[in-house]
Design an enzyme around this catalytic site. Structure first.
Site, PDB file in Angstrom:
ATOM      1  N   SER A 424       0.710  -1.346  -0.137  1.00  0.00           N
ATOM      2  CA  SER A 424      -0.009   0.181  -0.105  1.00  0.00           C
ATOM      3  C   SER A 424       0.832   1.302  -0.166  1.00  0.00           C
ATOM      4  CB  SER A 424      -0.502   0.022   1.490  1.00  0.00           C
ATOM      5  OG  SER A 424      -0.515   0.105   2.407  1.00  0.00           O
ATOM      6  N   HIS A 445      -3.614  -4.238  -4.911  1.00  0.00           N
ATOM      7  CA  HIS A 445      -4.315  -3.677  -3.651  1.00  0.00           C
ATOM      8  C   HIS A 445      -5.423  -3.833  -2.940  1.00  0.00           C
ATOM      9  CE1 HIS A 445      -4.174   0.626  -1.110  1.00  0.00           C
ATOM     10  NE2 HIS A 445      -3.803  -0.801  -0.142  1.00  0.00           N
ATOM     11  N   GLU A 457      -7.250  -2.162  -5.882  1.00  0.00           N
ATOM     12  CA  GLU A 457      -6.505  -0.928  -7.440  1.00  0.00           C
ATOM     13  C   GLU A 457      -5.748  -2.027  -7.795  1.00  0.00           C
ATOM     14  OE1 GLU A 457      -6.548   3.246  -4.847  1.00  0.00           O
ATOM     15  OE2 GLU A 457      -5.626   1.754  -4.161  1.00  0.00           O
ATOM     16  N   ASN A 495      -5.732   5.931  -1.325  1.00  0.00           N
ATOM     17  CA  ASN A 495      -5.257   6.077  -0.430  1.00  0.00           C
ATOM     18  C   ASN A 495      -4.939   7.838  -0.489  1.00  0.00           C
ATOM     19  OD1 ASN A 495      -6.101   4.020   1.485  1.00  0.00           O
ATOM     20  ND2 ASN A 495      -4.120   3.400   1.004  1.00  0.00           N
TER      21      ASN A 495
END
Length: 665
Positions: A424, A445, A457, A495
């Protein structure tokens, strides 16, 4: 009377030697059947041919699909854009209602033979038939997903479902939008007969026609629930349960459905008319338009995966922590075999125990649970690695450790297997440096909790080959998730966009805003959970790390650390330690029950969400994903951003347009 209608495009119509008419739907060039304007008009011609037949010449009509995966999966949502006024909506609905009423009035039995998805308008069509037969195959599902599009069934499905299944089962199906297995649909009365496989449908439908089978409807004790005062009590209970899940101001459709049932549940004729009057404004609303947009965004992401080629069956996961163990378990729930490798055998045991809990929730029988347990293989030494189609690393976020691991994996994995990292925070290009073939590495991800969040992702490094990205997308769709292709960069998309929003919440808290007020403002805006509670759930240590990586942490006046970093230093990491921003008791945060002014919450909500919108615009400008629609899709499916607003960029455009319109006025 014609025994065929050769000019039809979406249907075929034939009458066999026994006098049974067969209407077979098969929309050419489409993966699934849906009810569009032409499809409905052609069905009208079939009904007209049956109506015009001399008495006794046609013994019955069977509606069946030639598709592998669908009976009729609902209305053709692509045509909804033209229905932009209530009058247009009522006109289209009226024409279809008249057709379904004609089917219901046919003097011969009409049988719906159901294989695959029978949803929305497709189920409403089936309910207008005299007899419904479904197969028990795993891919067959029935349901009313309309509430997820900001509407409710509008082709008199509300009335017919209640008459057949009774108000409790029918209303629950419509309010939740859940897809039903054939056995569940049969138990509640939406289906009259089950057969083992689709290959049994034609013979069963033939017998039903010749035996003149017609559904008897709900039993007397279910019909009693349509009467007052029971109906009023049921409506009150439904309204309370629905309010626990969604706000009426954000999602009015389920509440209007309850109103419809409460007012007219014992009067089918009035309920039919009222259904259209209440359906039209919902269909024309901005909420429904935005939710239909969200549906299209999900279909857009699915289209990233190739429809043929790579078919993964076996997955090997290295790292049996929360994320790695849950990824392996989800792959098994999706029908794959997964092997789980970790140096710590205790970690593997914990992961297997968590997985069994997931299997019991998701799978319908002990046999299915036992089969899933058998497909999740503890593999501390990595013996199954060489057989895996997909290899996923989910170990500690240390670059040198990952580099060493992938150098070994590359040698042992079979040719053509996907090599993926769940990192991440690290760049794919750095992880791939020690690979002989760095173009093979791709990022996958996942988001926590894996079983609940639909997005994955798919991270493309600078040197990642297109073929590896396509295979990764195929894997993601094979486990019933949505793939979003993103560039390798700090925070990727989700994120990167979510972190400024959470850090804004920390700033507001540090400046003196109560945590409960911040969370209430987020809920008022439409977020599924407040940011303070969300950070406690995720873990303050993780949130602080993301903030530091993206240089987003707020500074306190005269302090070195922000309040988030301070809590982390004190060991107050959120739910997992029992205290973070909140004190947690029995798995729930203890809150001050203060209520706040709506206008103030709306103002605070706008302030809270602004950094998220700003960062979404920057991410689009930086081309982190393919386009603005992909930004909206990623933020909705990765963070839960208020779906009824259509996505952060769409929401900002709508706000700017409203401001411009107001200024012009």
């Amino acid at each position: 009377m014609p025994t065929t209608l050769p000019h039809l495009k979406d249907w075929t119509f034939t009458v066999d030697f026994e006098g049974i008419a067969w209407g077979v739907i098969d929309r050419k060039g489409e993966n699934m059947n849906s009810l569009g304007r032409r499809t409905t008009e052609e069905l009208g011609e079939i009904v007209k041919a049956v109506e015009a037949a001399p008495a006794g010449e046609i013994k019955g009509l069977v509606l069946i699909s030639a598709k592998e995966s669908s009976f009729i999966a609902g209305a053709d949502i692509r045509e909804f854009g033209g229905f932009d006024t209530e009058d247009k909506i009522k006109d289209v609905v009226k024409q279809t209602l008249e057709l379904l009423d004609r089917i219901e009035r046919l003097p011969v039995p009409v049988v719906a033979a159901i294989h695959g998805y029978c949803l929305g308008g497709g189920l409403e069509l089936a309910l207008a038939c005299d007899w419904r037969i479904a197969d028990r195959e795993e891919g067959t599902r029935l349901g009313f997903p309309e509430v997820k599009l900001g509407i409710f069934p509008g082709l008199n499905g509300t009335v017919r479902s209640i008459q057949l299944a009774g108000p409790m089962d029918a209303m629950t199906a419509m309010l939740t939008g859940k897809m039903l297995r054939p056995t569940a649909a049969r138990a509640m009365g939406l289906v009259d007969q089950l057969v083992p496989t689709r290959h049994n449908l034609r013979w069963a439908a033939r017998k039903a026609v010749l035996q003149k089978r017609r559904s008897k409807g709900a039993p007397w004790w279910k019909k009693l629930m349509m009467k007052q005062p029971v109906r009023g009590l049921l409506a009150k209970q439904m309204r309370a349960k629905t309010a626990e899940k969604v706000r009426e101001e954000h999602y009015p459709a389920p509440f209007r459905l309850i109103d419809l049932f409460e007012r007219y549940g014992d009067d089918p004729a009035r309920m039919r008319k009222a259904e259209t009057e209440m359906f039209a404004p919902l269909m024309a609303s901005e909420t429904s338009r935005n939710l239909r947009r969200v549906f299209k965004l999900s279909e857009m992401l699915k289209d990233a995966a190739p429809k043929d080629g790579f078919k993964p069956r076996k997955v090997h996961v290295i790292g049996a922590g929360t994320m790695g163990g849950d990824i392996a378990a989800w792959c098994v729930v999706s029908g794959m075999q997964a092997s789980l490798q970790d140096l710590d055998s205790e970690q593997i045991k914990k992961a297997l125990a968590r997985a069994k809990g997931l299997f019991k929730k998701r799978l319908r029988s002990k046999t299915a649970v036992d089969a899933a347990v058998a497909r999740l293989i503890p593999d501390p030494e990595g013996k199954h690695l060489k057989h895996a189609d997909v290899v996923i690393e989910a170990i500690v976020e240390k670059l040198d450790v990952k580099q060493t691991l992938f150098a070994e994996l590359e040698k042992k994995a079979k040719p053509g297997a996907v090599l993926a990292t769940n990192t991440s925070s690290l760049k794919l290009e750095d992880i791939a440096k020690k690979l002989a073939d760095p173009g093979r590495l791709v990022g996958l991800h996942f988001f926590n909790p894996v079983a609940q969040l639909p997005l994955v992702e798919v991270v493309r490094g600078e040197g990642t080959r297109d073929e590896e990205v396509r295979k990764a997308c195929a894997f993601v769709t094979a486990i019933d998730k949505l793939p979003l292709i993103v560039k390798s960069c700090p925070g990727f998309l989700v994120n990167r966009v979510l972190a400024p929003y959470m850090m804004q919440a920390v700033r507001l808290y540090q400046e003196g805003q109560p945590r409960e007020k911040i969370d209430q403002a987020a809920l008022k805006f439409g977020m599924p959970m407040g940011p303070m509670e969300l950070m406690d759930m995720v873990g303050l240590d993780i949130c602080n790390k993301v903030g530091e990586e993206l240089s987003l942490g707020p500074k306190g006046a005269g302090q070195t650390d922000n309040v988030l970093a301070t809590l982390v230093k004190q060991g107050k990491l959120g739910k997992k330690t029992g205290e973070g921003f909140y004190v947690w008791v029995d798995g729930k945060p203890k809150r001050d029950q203060t209520s706040y002014d709506d206008a103030e919450l709306q103002r605070l909500g706008r302030e809270l969400i602004k950094p998220l919108l700003d960062e979404a615009e920057r991410a689009a400008a930086d081309k982190i994903v393919e386009g603005e629609d992909h930004v909206d899709a990623g933020v909705i499916f990765g963070t839960g951003f208020a779906p009824f607003r259509g996505g952060p960029l769409h929401h900002r455009r709508s706000e700017n347009s409203a401001v411009s319109d107001k200024a012009a006025a």
